[in-house]
Structure formats: C-alpha cells, structure tokens
Design a protein around this motif. Structure first.
Motif, PDB file in Angstrom:
ATOM      1  N   ALA A 222       0.758  -1.245   0.015  1.00 43.16           N
ATOM      2  CA  ALA A 222      -0.044   0.065  -0.042  1.00 43.16           C
ATOM      3  C   ALA A 222       0.755   1.367  -0.188  1.00 43.16           C
ATOM      4  O   ALA A 222       0.434   2.320  -0.236  1.00 43.16           O
ATOM      5  N   HIS A 223       2.017   1.208   0.291  1.00 40.04           N
ATOM      6  CA  HIS A 223       3.034   2.330   0.422  1.00 40.04           C
ATOM      7  C   HIS A 223       4.289   1.905   0.084  1.00 40.04           C
ATOM      8  O   HIS A 223       4.780   0.754   0.058  1.00 40.04           O
ATOM      9  N   ILE A 224       5.305   2.799  -0.683  1.00 40.39           N
ATOM     10  CA  ILE A 224       6.300   2.408  -1.067  1.00 40.39           C
ATOM     11  C   ILE A 224       7.795   3.294  -0.593  1.00 40.39           C
ATOM     12  O   ILE A 224       7.308   4.369  -0.543  1.00 40.39           O
ATOM     13  N   HIS A 225       8.638   2.690  -0.206  1.00 45.50           N
ATOM     14  CA  HIS A 225       9.966   3.470   0.132  1.00 45.50           C
ATOM     15  C   HIS A 225      10.821   3.192  -1.245  1.00 45.50           C
ATOM     16  O   HIS A 225      11.236   2.264  -1.398  1.00 45.50           O
ATOM     17  N   SER A 226      10.876   4.138  -1.866  1.00 51.25           N
ATOM     18  CA  SER A 226      11.576   4.306  -3.204  1.00 51.25           C
ATOM     19  C   SER A 226      13.058   4.370  -3.236  1.00 51.25           C
ATOM     20  O   SER A 226      13.608   5.228  -3.722  1.00 51.25           O
ATOM     21  N   ARG A 227      13.971   3.485  -2.594  1.00 55.92           N
ATOM     22  CA  ARG A 227      15.173   3.341  -2.570  1.00 55.92           C
ATOM     23  C   ARG A 227      15.540   2.035  -3.383  1.00 55.92           C
ATOM     24  O   ARG A 227      14.971   1.066  -3.368  1.00 55.92           O
ATOM     25  N   VAL A 228      16.733   2.238  -3.930  1.00 58.61           N
ATOM     26  CA  VAL A 228      17.104   1.341  -4.946  1.00 58.61           C
ATOM     27  C   VAL A 228      18.344   0.622  -4.215  1.00 58.61           C
ATOM     28  O   VAL A 228      19.253   1.148  -3.731  1.00 58.61           O
ATOM     29  N   THR A 273      10.459   8.868  -1.028  1.00 57.98           N
ATOM     30  CA  THR A 273      11.726   8.655  -1.290  1.00 57.98           C
ATOM     31  C   THR A 273      12.652   8.811  -0.140  1.00 57.98           C
ATOM     32  O   THR A 273      12.800   9.715   0.375  1.00 57.98           O
ATOM     33  N   GLU A 274      13.448   7.527  -0.020  1.00 61.62           N
ATOM     34  CA  GLU A 274      14.362   7.187   0.870  1.00 61.62           C
ATOM     35  C   GLU A 274      15.734   6.907   0.985  1.00 61.62           C
ATOM     36  O   GLU A 274      16.237   6.046   1.517  1.00 61.62           O
ATOM     37  N   PHE A 275      16.474   7.725   0.051  1.00 65.59           N
ATOM     38  CA  PHE A 275      17.675   7.228  -0.017  1.00 65.59           C
ATOM     39  C   PHE A 275      18.347   7.989   1.272  1.00 65.59           C
ATOM     40  O   PHE A 275      17.914   9.333   1.476  1.00 65.59           O
ATOM     41  N   GLY A 276      19.165   7.605   1.812  1.00 66.10           N
ATOM     42  CA  GLY A 276      19.465   7.790   3.177  1.00 66.10           C
ATOM     43  C   GLY A 276      20.915   8.566   3.207  1.00 66.10           C
ATOM     44  O   GLY A 276      21.691   8.443   2.223  1.00 66.10           O
ATOM     45  N   PRO A 277      21.323   9.060   4.559  1.00 67.43           N
ATOM     46  CA  PRO A 277      22.537   9.736   4.796  1.00 67.43           C
ATOM     47  C   PRO A 277      23.778   8.733   4.896  1.00 67.43           C
ATOM     48  O   PRO A 277      23.267   7.552   5.005  1.00 67.43           O
TER      49      PRO A 277
END
Length: 310
Positions: A222-228, A273-277
């Motif tokens: 139902a929800h996406i964290h769009s990190r590759v 959008t969840e590319f992290g530090p």
C-alpha cells in the motif's frame, strides 16, 4: 595547480554528471506503465527527514519547495513540544504527514507493550496521518510473537480508519521474502510498506529466483519506500549512475505492478523517497564525505516517479 582528493572527486563528478546521469534518468522517465487511472487514484510523494540537519519548519519548507505533498517521520514519542512544532510546520506549509512507529525492546512482551503505546499515541495525534508505517517486531521473535503486532494494528486500523502498514525491513518481522510470504498467507488483512531494497541485500540478488513470492507480496503493498538496493547493499550510491541501470530497472518493475493495481482500483498511492545519509550513503575513506547528494537524489526519484505514475 595542485588538487586534493576531495576537490578532484567533486570536480570530476560535476564534469561527468551531464553525460552520465541525464541519459539514464531520461530513459527511465520516458517509460510509463500504460494503465489508465480510475476515479479515486491519487499519488502523494512524501519527503524523509532522515539526514536533514535543520529544524522541522526548515525541513517542511524545503519539502514544499521541491513539490512534495507531505513528509514521513518518526512519531515524537512523549515529546509534546516536538509534536506541536510539527503541527505548526505542517499547517504553515500545507503538508500531509505519515508517521513511522515501532519499538526496539529485545524481548517480545515489552516490545509489544511499547509498540501498542506508541501506535495508539500516533493514531490520536492532532493532525490525522495519511498512514502509519511500522517497524514491526524482530527477525528472531517467533511467528506468534510477531503476529501479535499484526493483530493489534489490524484492530486499531479498523477502529481509527487510518491505514497501518508493516515495512519489509532487515532486522524486523518482514526481513526476508519467504518469511513475509508466510505472514501474508496467514494474515489476509496485512498491508505492507515495500522497501524491497532490503531484500536485495538479504538475498544477495535482484530476486529473479523468487518471482512467485514477490508477485504475492506486491499484491499487499500500500506504500512504497523508493530506495534502490543491490545484491551487496540496501542503497546504490546514486541511481542515476549507469552501473546501476539493472538495479533501477528491477525496482521500477516491482513498483510498476503496485501502481498499476492502484490505478486500476482507483486508490491512493503514497511513495516516500528514502535514499539515506551516511552510513547508508557510501562515503570516502578517512573523510566520511558522502559520495553523492542525498537530497538531490531523493528529489530526482520523486520527479522520475511522478512522471512515470501520475
């Protein structure tokens, strides 16, 4: 003129960006899923405050300026001042919110008790969240210990009318594809936040050998964290770089199936959008300097996916 390592890398990255990033980004953005949206379909992009060093007001201002519809962040447990600052910033910048919620206790009973307390507080927040995303359980809890969290979120979601999702995350209840399948098959109301980058890392693959399981999982997202992610880690250094084309295409393929279902059914779709530090973001030895710009990558992902899924 002498140029140190840091300046060399910065100069090289700037000089090659136009030649490397644009073609791959353009190729991905040009592709569409070709599904007509039924009435009710809504696409919301959420910004992560992970890695942002400013105030909540500054974060919300930056997210609004980039074009995000909302933000996702951890519910400020037992911190009324932080909660009020959040409410003020959301109202000022006209943003929606999704809360992260969970617990960290290593034993199942106190973990469940804390989880229930935190979830109840988040559900009763002054500004109603679009959803709550849970970091649920532990990978070493028994099935029944983890299932207790699903049972509670199912009950509270029904009572509150607020969707509650469980994230596919390393170290948590849904840490791998086959384990997630067991929960899905036995818990028909379970709904997921898909951060499939974790599973690429866990299974050291782009999951081509688990297609049946992945297809089953995608039906519950139902929800996406769009990190590759990639077979050796949960985050590529920059999804615009050509060496990650196969990883990017694999993730787009998974997300496409979720969006196609949401469009067909006329349902809301939220994407963080969840590319992290650092240390999710790779760094240079001895300097801890990130090799890419986290904020710019997340904005790039939002723009790419908005064109693809609008």
């Amino acid at each position: 003129m002498h140029q140190n390592r840091r300046n060399f890398i910065k100069t090289t990255a700037t000089a090659t960006a136009a030649g490397l990033f644009a073609p791959l980004a353009g190729l991905a953005a040009q592709e569409t899923i070709g599904v007509k949206a039924a009435a009710g379909y809504e696409l919301l992009f959420m910004a992560t405050d992970w890695g942002f060093s400013g105030t909540i007001d500054e974060f919300c201002a930056a997210a609004k300026k980039e074009g995000y519809e909302g933000i996702e962040l951890w519910w400020a447990v037992d911190n009324p001042a932080a909660q009020q600052s959040l409410y003020d910033a959301l109202k000022k910048h006209q943003l929606q919110v999704g809360f992260l919620c969970g617990a960290g206790q290593p034993k199942a009973k106190p973990h469940l008790e804390t989880f229930m307390k935190n979830l109840d507080a988040a559900l009763n927040s002054v500004q109603k969240p679009v959803y709550i995303n849970c970091h649920s359980g532990k990978d070493y809890f028994t099935y029944e210990e983890n299932k207790a969290l699903i049972d509670y979120t199912t009950k509270r979601s029904r009572e509150s009318g607020i969707p509650v999702y469980h994230e596919t995350h390393r170290g948590r209840m849904l840490y791998s594809a086959p384990v997630a399948r067991q929960f899905i098959e036995r818990n028909p109301e379970l709904r997921l936040t898909l951060d499939i980058s974790h599973w690429c890392n866990v299974h050291e693959s782009l999951l081509a050998d688990q297609q049946e399981t992945i297809d089953l999982v995608l039906e519950r997202v139902a929800h996406i964290h769009s990190r590759v992610g990639h077979p050796q880690g949960p985050q590529v250094n920059d999804p615009r770089a050509p060496e990650w084309e196969n990883a990017l295409k694999a993730h787009l393929g998974w997300w496409d199936k979720v969006i196609a279902r949401k469009k067909k059914n006329g349902e809301r779709m939220t994407i963080l959008t969840e590319f992290g530090p650092p240390d999710y973001m790779p760094t240079l030895p001895f300097t801890h300097q990130p090799v890419a710009d986290q904020w710019a990558i997340n904005v790039h992902m939002m723009n790419l996916l908005r064109k693809r899924y609008q």
